[in-house]
Design a protein around this motif. Structure first.
Motif, mmCIF file in Angstrom:
data_model
loop_
_atom_site.group_PDB
_atom_site.id
_atom_site.type_symbol
_atom_site.label_atom_id
_atom_site.label_comp_id
_atom_site.label_asym_id
_atom_site.label_seq_id
_atom_site.Cartn_x
_atom_site.Cartn_y
_atom_site.Cartn_z
ATOM 1 N N ARG A 49 0.826 -1.200 0.000
ATOM 2 C CA ARG A 49 0.000 0.000 0.000
ATOM 3 C C ARG A 49 0.871 1.264 0.000
ATOM 4 N NH1 ARG A 49 -5.795 0.165 2.722
ATOM 5 N NH2 ARG A 49 -5.989 2.399 2.740
ATOM 6 N N ASN A 50 1.892 1.282 0.852
ATOM 7 C CA ASN A 50 2.779 2.444 0.927
ATOM 8 C C ASN A 50 3.539 2.655 -0.377
ATOM 9 O OD1 ASN A 50 2.037 3.011 3.541
ATOM 10 N ND2 ASN A 50 3.784 1.968 4.473
ATOM 11 N N MET A 107 -6.054 0.770 -6.890
ATOM 12 C CA MET A 107 -4.647 1.063 -6.606
ATOM 13 C C MET A 107 -3.930 1.494 -7.893
ATOM 14 S SD MET A 107 -3.586 -1.810 -3.776
ATOM 15 C CE MET A 107 -2.311 -0.891 -2.916
ATOM 16 N N ASN A 157 1.185 4.186 -2.821
ATOM 17 C CA ASN A 157 0.904 5.563 -2.381
ATOM 18 C C ASN A 157 2.050 6.524 -2.680
ATOM 19 O OD1 ASN A 157 -1.614 4.919 -1.440
ATOM 20 N ND2 ASN A 157 -1.038 4.818 0.712
ATOM 21 N N LEU A 217 -0.784 8.672 -3.753
ATOM 22 C CA LEU A 217 -2.023 9.058 -3.064
ATOM 23 C C LEU A 217 -2.118 10.562 -2.822
ATOM 24 C CD1 LEU A 217 -4.683 8.145 -1.764
ATOM 25 C CD2 LEU A 217 -3.431 7.776 0.370
ATOM 26 N N ALA A 218 -0.986 11.229 -2.529
ATOM 27 C CA ALA A 218 -1.047 12.675 -2.288
ATOM 28 C C ALA A 218 -1.547 13.380 -3.552
ATOM 29 C CB ALA A 218 0.320 13.208 -1.862
ATOM 30 N N GLY A 240 -10.310 14.387 -2.784
ATOM 31 C CA GLY A 240 -10.703 13.299 -1.874
ATOM 32 C C GLY A 240 -10.476 11.980 -2.585
ATOM 33 N N PHE A 241 -10.957 10.887 -1.998
ATOM 34 C CA PHE A 241 -10.812 9.580 -2.652
ATOM 35 C C PHE A 241 -11.742 9.512 -3.851
ATOM 36 C CE2 PHE A 241 -9.357 8.458 1.643
ATOM 37 C CZ PHE A 241 -8.203 7.753 1.335
ATOM 38 N N ILE A 288 -5.355 12.632 -4.098
ATOM 39 C CA ILE A 288 -6.256 13.421 -3.246
ATOM 40 C C ILE A 288 -6.299 14.868 -3.726
ATOM 41 C CG2 ILE A 288 -6.602 14.337 -0.894
ATOM 42 C CD1 ILE A 288 -7.250 11.402 -0.882
ATOM 43 N N ARG A 289 -5.138 15.386 -4.097
ATOM 44 C CA ARG A 289 -5.092 16.785 -4.565
ATOM 45 C C ARG A 289 -5.913 16.938 -5.848
ATOM 46 N NH1 ARG A 289 0.391 17.574 -4.678
ATOM 47 N NH2 ARG A 289 0.397 17.117 -6.899
#
Lengths: 418, 167
Positions: free
Chosen positions: B94-95, B144, B98, B153-154, B162-163, B157-158
């Motif tokens: 996951r990391n 994913m 992301n 992920l950053a 949001g998701f 979201i930007r």
């Protein structure tokens, strides 16, 4: 068809009838970061364009892994956390308050049936109160800080039935080590472990937190125990919020269901450098130890210090052993003081350090020398974990660690228990 | 995206403490500094031997242990092209997605240390140029894949505020 605890909690938090395998976007009840993960989360929060956290009362940052700061770099990262906490009005647990996985339950931030994420792999600890809680990385934490949500694949569940009562001299930690040894480091990968059976039902709050804490050592996403009456009363003493405990349905579907007869379990030890390399403490009798460590999110709680004190009362640690004790929180330290447990530990020769994680993660407060052997109540014994890659770390219960500190060798604690 | 590099072979259950030790990661957000210490406790000469674009190839449960995002970040800053493993621990997987580190899950049994590999991320294939074999990778789950394509992920979201699960 019935649902598992994981399916029920993730359904109620996502608003859909979720089953294992579904991807859900779920509302979180509480989020947490520590000083190894929060600084990156704050950075990601800014990168995402974050301005305010979704709900300051549902966010805590804990300074525990390098507390108080052992060097300039860590001090600067702690300041970053303090500044962010002040700016956002979130909860900050500063140095000396304790280990995040003790504080979040102890201060009533997590309730049965809750969904909690934390930027620390041992966030699965709160399953001991009947919550679904799991570790995430810093960027996932940042996304939750902004949105109040996280995405999760609803895990399959494994039902782990522990039959019989744990014999005298064995504890929740022995059960946890035994199960990790049986399941291996990847044996429960991505699943939710539901622990049950007589040995589990009889565990108190501290023991339940210990068992669920180590679920991640099998690769699990979560470890959960259906809450007992004692757990419900304990939680009600800490939070005024309403909650609804969650239990598995009849006919819930499990990917695996295993029975373990633990009625004849002996004190267990994990050998270096793997948590799943587990044997009886007696198999290692005679192995010399140089440092003994009682503490961590696994075993730094009051019940753990009491057990150690029972063994150390009226005795001295071996002259060639250092015994380091890190209570899991300020409250644990104060309770241990009030009960006289602390006095016993100090008189036996323990070096009591600030409540926090320090020695377990190699930041400070007990880095072993090259070639030394450590016996510890922590959850990980990876090479280099305590800050020296040529040290050897054995993992055991507080009783086994206390007994080994007295003899200077790995020792079955039943020798000291009448 | 097609990546090419040499294999550095590791075994099963490589934990995040081995990828980047706690004694370093609590001190700094300087990932270039952390990059110099990747895999140090397991193989002190690793960083010196690593060439930009090289691959870490491992067995099962790569990245088990802690939630530290410094693990994939330090590998990115060490210029590791991708991690190819038989399976990954959930937090690391996951990391990695992301933060934008390519992770490829496939049968790695036939890849040896030093093999020249070509990884096609969009087609999901790993070609072993040294041995003339090709293995197929398990695809990333669609959501994913979207995070990875958004640049992590950053950035996701930007971009979406949001998701954006897209269902």
């Amino acid at each position: 068809m019935g649902k598992t605890i994981a399916e029920k909690i993730l359904s109620s938090h996502s608003g859909i009838d979720a089953r294992a395998g579904d991807i859900v976007l779920a509302d979180v009840d509480f989020v947490m970061g520590q000083d190894g993960t929060s600084p990156l989360a704050i950075k990601a929060f800014r990168e995402m364009g974050g301005e305010r956290v979704f709900d300051p009362a549902k966010v805590a940052m804990v300074i525990d892994h390098g507390a108080p700061s052992p060097n300039e770099g860590t001090a600067n990262l702690h300041r970053l956390m303090r500044d962010f906490a002040r700016e956002q009005g979130i909860i900050l647990y500063d140095i000396g308050e304790g280990v995040c996985h003790q504080l979040i339950p102890e201060r009533g931030h997590v309730l049965p049936g809750d969904l909690v994420i934390g930027a620390d792999s041992h966030t699965c600890t709160y399953g001991g109160l009947g919550a679904f809680s799991t570790g995430v990385g810093s960027t996932d934490l940042a996304a939750a800080l902004i949105t109040g949500k996280t995405w999760l694949k609803v895990p399959e569940s494994m039902r782990i039935v522990c039959k019989g009562r744990l014999p005298a001299g064995t504890y929740s930690k022995d059960l946890a080590l035994h199960l990790v040894g049986r399941l291996t480091a990847s044996g429960a990968a991505y699943v939710s472990c539901e622990f049950c059976g007589e040995a589990v039902e009889l565990l108190g709050v501290d023991g339940r937190l210990t068992l669920c804490n180590m679920a991640v050592e099998t690769g699990a996403k979560a470890g959960i125990i259906a809450p007992s009456g004692e757990v419900l009363a304990w939680v009600r003493g800490r939070s005024k919020k309403k909650f609804r405990p969650v239990f598995a349905d009849e006919g819930a579907s499990y990917v695996d269901e295993r029975e373990h007869d633990v009625s004849r379990l002996a004190p267990q030890v994990a050998r270096p450098h793997r948590v799943d390399q587990v044997c009886d403490a007696s198999d290692l009798a005679g192995t010399e130890v140089h440092q003994a460590f009682i503490g961590t999110c696994t075993n730094g709680r009051l019940e753990d210090l009491r057990v150690a004190a029972t063994i150390l009362e009226g005795r001295k640690i071996h002259p060639s052993v250092r015994l380091v004790v890190a209570p899991a929180s300020r409250q644990v330290l104060m309770d241990a003081m009030r009960e006289g447990v602390l006095k016993i530990l100090l008189e036996a020769g323990a070096a009591v350090v600030v409540p926090g994680c320090g020695p377990c993660v190699g930041t400070h407060a007990g880095v072993p020398a090259g070639g030394e052997v450590v016996i510890s109540t922590a959850n990980r014994n990876f090479k280099g974990r305590m800050g020296n890659s040529s040290a050897e770390i054995y993992l055991a219960s507080p009783a086994t660690v206390a007994a080994s500190a007295i003899t200077g060798k790995i020792t079955d604690p039943r020798k000291f228990l009448g | 995206m097609v990546l090419r590099g040499r294999s550095h072979r590791f075994g099963d259950d490589i934990n995040t403490d081995y990828i980047i030790a706690g004694k370093y990661k609590f001190k700094t957000l300087d990932m270039d500094e952390l990059a110099r210490h990747v895999m140090e406790d397991l193989d002190p000469g690793f960083h010196a031997r690593l060439k930009p674009g090289d691959f870490i190839v491992a067995g099962k449960n790569f990245g088990c242990g802690s939630s530290r995002e410094q693990a994939p970040l330090a590998l990115i800053h060490a210029k590791v092209g991708a991690v190819i493993a038989a399976s990954f621990a959930r937090l690391f997987y996951r990391n990695a997605v992301n933060t934008g580190l390519p992770v490829v899950e496939c049968d790695t049994g036939s890849i040896l240390d030093g093999d020249e590999l070509e990884v096609d991320l969009s087609r999901g294939t790993v070609r072993n140029l040294t041995r003339g074999t090709t293995v197929r990778a398990s695809p990333l789950p669609p959501f994913m894949q979207r995070i990875f394509e958004d640049g992590g992920l950053a950035a996701h979201i930007r971009k979406h505020g949001g998701f954006h699960l897209g269902t």
